[in-house]
Design a protein around this motif. Structure first.
Motif, mmCIF file in Angstrom:
data_model
loop_
_atom_site.group_PDB
_atom_site.id
_atom_site.type_symbol
_atom_site.label_atom_id
_atom_site.label_comp_id
_atom_site.label_asym_id
_atom_site.label_seq_id
_atom_site.Cartn_x
_atom_site.Cartn_y
_atom_site.Cartn_z
ATOM 1 N N ARG A 72 -25.572 29.614 17.622
ATOM 2 C CA ARG A 72 -25.089 28.393 18.268
ATOM 3 C C ARG A 72 -25.870 27.165 17.768
ATOM 4 N NH1 ARG A 72 -21.855 28.411 22.408
ATOM 5 N NH2 ARG A 72 -22.349 30.601 22.854
ATOM 6 N N GLU A 73 -27.202 27.309 17.642
ATOM 7 C CA GLU A 73 -28.031 26.208 17.164
ATOM 8 C C GLU A 73 -27.729 25.879 15.703
ATOM 9 O OE1 GLU A 73 -30.037 24.174 18.858
ATOM 10 O OE2 GLU A 73 -29.201 25.247 20.585
ATOM 11 N N GLN A 74 -27.528 26.913 14.892
ATOM 12 C CA GLN A 74 -27.174 26.687 13.489
ATOM 13 C C GLN A 74 -25.817 25.986 13.369
ATOM 14 O OE1 GLN A 74 -27.925 30.097 10.748
ATOM 15 N NE2 GLN A 74 -28.990 31.008 12.498
ATOM 16 N N TYR A 75 -24.900 26.370 14.245
ATOM 17 C CA TYR A 75 -23.583 25.728 14.253
ATOM 18 C C TYR A 75 -23.716 24.229 14.574
ATOM 19 C CZ TYR A 75 -18.980 24.286 15.900
ATOM 20 O OH TYR A 75 -17.809 23.585 16.088
ATOM 21 N N LYS A 76 -24.513 23.914 15.631
ATOM 22 C CA LYS A 76 -24.712 22.515 16.015
ATOM 23 C C LYS A 76 -25.346 21.714 14.879
ATOM 24 C CE LYS A 76 -25.248 23.263 21.007
ATOM 25 N NZ LYS A 76 -26.199 23.188 22.156
ATOM 26 N N LYS A 77 -26.354 22.309 14.220
ATOM 27 C CA LYS A 77 -27.016 21.636 13.109
ATOM 28 C C LYS A 77 -26.036 21.404 11.967
ATOM 29 C CE LYS A 77 -30.902 21.979 9.874
ATOM 30 N NZ LYS A 77 -30.054 21.647 8.708
ATOM 31 N N ASN A 78 -25.190 22.406 11.714
ATOM 32 C CA ASN A 78 -24.216 22.287 10.633
ATOM 33 C C ASN A 78 -23.211 21.167 10.908
ATOM 34 O OD1 ASN A 78 -23.112 23.635 8.118
ATOM 35 N ND2 ASN A 78 -21.298 23.682 9.427
ATOM 36 N N VAL A 79 -22.787 21.039 12.176
ATOM 37 C CA VAL A 79 -21.848 19.967 12.558
ATOM 38 C C VAL A 79 -22.493 18.598 12.323
ATOM 39 C CG1 VAL A 79 -20.666 18.881 14.516
ATOM 40 C CG2 VAL A 79 -20.544 21.355 14.202
#
Length: 583
Positions: free
Chosen positions: A417-424
């Motif tokens: 979830r954190e990696q997804y947020k960073k990617n966005v």
């Protein structure tokens, strides 16, 4: 002339709206393609749903210029930028057809006299309005519900932060400052006096604490260009103190829909109080009495703020005008700590630049007749390609993260979830950088820069108002460096002007009186044409002759010079009794 209309509704999130720079750059591309001069009209922070033209100042100016026959064609990046209101669209449609003005949405000529196109664009206008209204209604309902439950939204008042539960939480150190502000006001100090006290004590402002980033972005009110400001330079101001003293949040009542526009219901929610209700009410009753003690608040206009750099310390020169001591000069903001700097008369400095850029035609001839540089954008285009390739990878990665998050075995994995947020966030940042690079690539085009010079010099008149004069100056000048040298008697200034979109720059010199400005040098970078290369060779040969250095023509077969400097020895003399003043 092509009217380029640009608009954003507010400070949109990165990547969520097309920036003013890109809208402007795309419009200028069309002007270049059509061989037309152009004028940019920019509305920032204004909704396209407004029904009255007067509520959109730059759009109103565009309509007036169409009526006067100054604008013969209009460009917008899409119809929704122009309007999200059928009434406005029908007024625009009538005006452009009445004046036979051509319309270029997305750069495509659209015949607004064609009945089928008139019908289609009117339907598009209704669709724009419907979309705006539905979106606004959904967003407002969500905001109202969260506000009634005491949740935070948007920027929080000084002294508060968002707690883990999403509600207001007091910041103790800032709460002490808030209480101090209320007590100072109750003791009789005016809002500007309180601001000066906090600044003297070096109390950080909300801007300095609001995020981990060292800077924030605002749009230039005159050019629409994005500007980055260092948060460390933001000071307390009297109007900020006044708003804090009137904010009921500090006594524990957070008000939402305070003005009750568009039949919105006023909502009050309880939040943690920093001051007692009694103190808040006494301070507000006393505010009327304190108005006589706020001190003199004068506002002055400065054409060159944001352009001038001190050649001694590298800090900015800012305009400073005071009625009391008749001080009126552009000064280094480090003056006192920067011993070599000295102020330059505001009126004379501004008049010199007006003369140089718009009235004396020597500069225009030099820049317009420069050879076209086709290599300027090569590095930028290479960088753009890398960004675009990286963006494609990030978008694919986003799809992969989403797939994992939809997997029952992985949906609760916090690391994904954190990696997804960073990617966005990375995707948003890349999109923003790509927009800026596209704008810089256009700026690096010699034809684009020359068109700006032609456009600005033709538009300027001695009767041009302050806002338009500032806009035109900022469109031509990238940077002005002021270097002061003290002499036994008096001193001199060397002023170096770098022109926007060109490698060229000029060096002027003047004394403390700043009435006579001597154009010493005109400099450019490496030669970009055979004519310039041959000129550099002749200059080098003349230098060898002067120093007695032998040479042959073969020595210059592959010769490439560095920066080229030409002596000008032209001058601009100001008439002290006939100067343009804006204050």
């Amino acid at each position: 002339m092509l009217g380029i209309y640009t608009r954003i509704s507010g400070n949109k999130a990165v990547g969520k709206d097309t920036s003013i720079e890109i809208q402007t750059a795309e419009g200028v591309k069309i002007a270049l393609k059509l061989g037309m001069q152009y004028k940019v009209y920019t509305d920032i922070g204004i909704s396209g749903t407004k029904e009255e033209i007067e509520d959109r100042p730059s759009f109103a100016y565009l309509m007036k210029d169409i009526d006067k026959g100054k604008i013969t064609a209009v460009y917008v990046i899409d119809q929704a930028r122009l309007e999200r209101n059928p009434k406005i669209w029908q007024i625009f449609l009538y005006q452009v057809n009445k004046k036979d003005v051509k319309f270029y949405p997305k750069g495509i000529e659209t015949d607004l006299t064609d009945p089928a196109i008139k019908f289609a664009t009117s339907i598009q206008s209704l669709t724009n309005q419907l979309f705006a209204e539905q979106t606004r209604e959904k967003v407002n309902l969500t905001f109202d519900k969260r506000a009634s439950e005491g949740f935070t939204h948007g920027g929080l008042p000084y002294g508060y932060e968002k707690g883990k539960d999403g509600k207001y939480q007091i910041i103790p150190t800032e709460a002490d400052i808030v209480l101090r502000i209320f007590n100072l006001s109750l003791a009789g100090d005016g809002t500007y006096t309180i601001a000066n006290i906090l600044n003297a004590d070096e109390i950080p402002t909300k801007f300095q604490n609001v995020s981990k980033r060292d800077s924030f972005i605002r749009y230039d009110a005159y050019t629409g260009e994005k500007k980055v400001f260092n948060k460390a330079t933001i000071k307390w101001r009297g109007n900020v103190i006044y708003d804090m003293l009137k904010n009921t949040t500090y006594k524990g009542i957070r008000v939402w829909n305070r003005l009750q526009k568009d039949k919105k219901q006023r909502i009050e929610a309880n939040v943690p109080a920093i001051v007692t209700e009694d103190l808040f009410d006494r301070v507000n009753r006393n505010l009327v009495n304190n108005k006589q003690k706020v001190g003199k608040r004068s506002e002055f206009k400065y054409l060159l703020n944001g352009l001038i750099i001190c050649g001694c310390c590298g800090k900015e020169y800012r305009g400073k005008k005071r009625i009391v001591n008749k001080d009126s000069a552009y000064k280094c903001i480090q003056q006192g700590k920067c011993p070599k700097s000295r102020g330059l008369s505001i009126v004379r400095f501004e008049n010199f630049l007006i003369q140089h850029l718009f009235i004396n035609k020597n500069l225009k001839e030099l820049l317009i007749n420069l050879p076209i540089n086709t290599d300027n954008g090569v590095v930028l285009k290479s960088k753009l390609f890398k960004y675009e390739e990286e963006l494609k990878k990030k978008i694919k990665l986003k799809e992969k993260y989403l797939k994992w998050l939809n997997d029952e075995d992985l949906e609760d994995d916090d690391s994904i979830r954190e990696q997804y947020k960073k990617n966005v966030k990375d995707i948003g940042s890349l999109k923003n950088n790509i927009e800026i690079l596209k704008s810089e690539i256009l700026e690096s085009d010699s034809n684009f820069a020359k068109l700006k010079v032609e456009n600005a010099t033709n538009e300027y008149k001695l009767t041009t108002n302050f806002d338009d004069t500032k806009r035109l100056i900022h469109s031509l000048v990238e940077r002005i460096t002021v270097i002061h040298k003290k002499l036994d008697k008096g001193g001199i200034f060397n002023v170096v002007i770098k022109y926007k979109g060109f490698e060229e720059y000029s060096t002027f010199t003047t004394n403390w009186f700043s009435l006579k400005w001597i154009w010493l040098y005109y400099s450019r970078g490496e030669a970009i044409s055979e004519q310039q290369r041959l000129q550099d060779i002749e200059n080098e040969k003349a230098l060898f002759d002067y120093k007695g250095i032998p040479y042959t023509d073969e020595d210059f077969i592959d010769f490439v010079a560095g920066d080229s400097v030409s002596m000008m020895m032209d001058e601009i003399v100001l008439d002290n009794n006939n100067l343009v003043e804006f204050n």
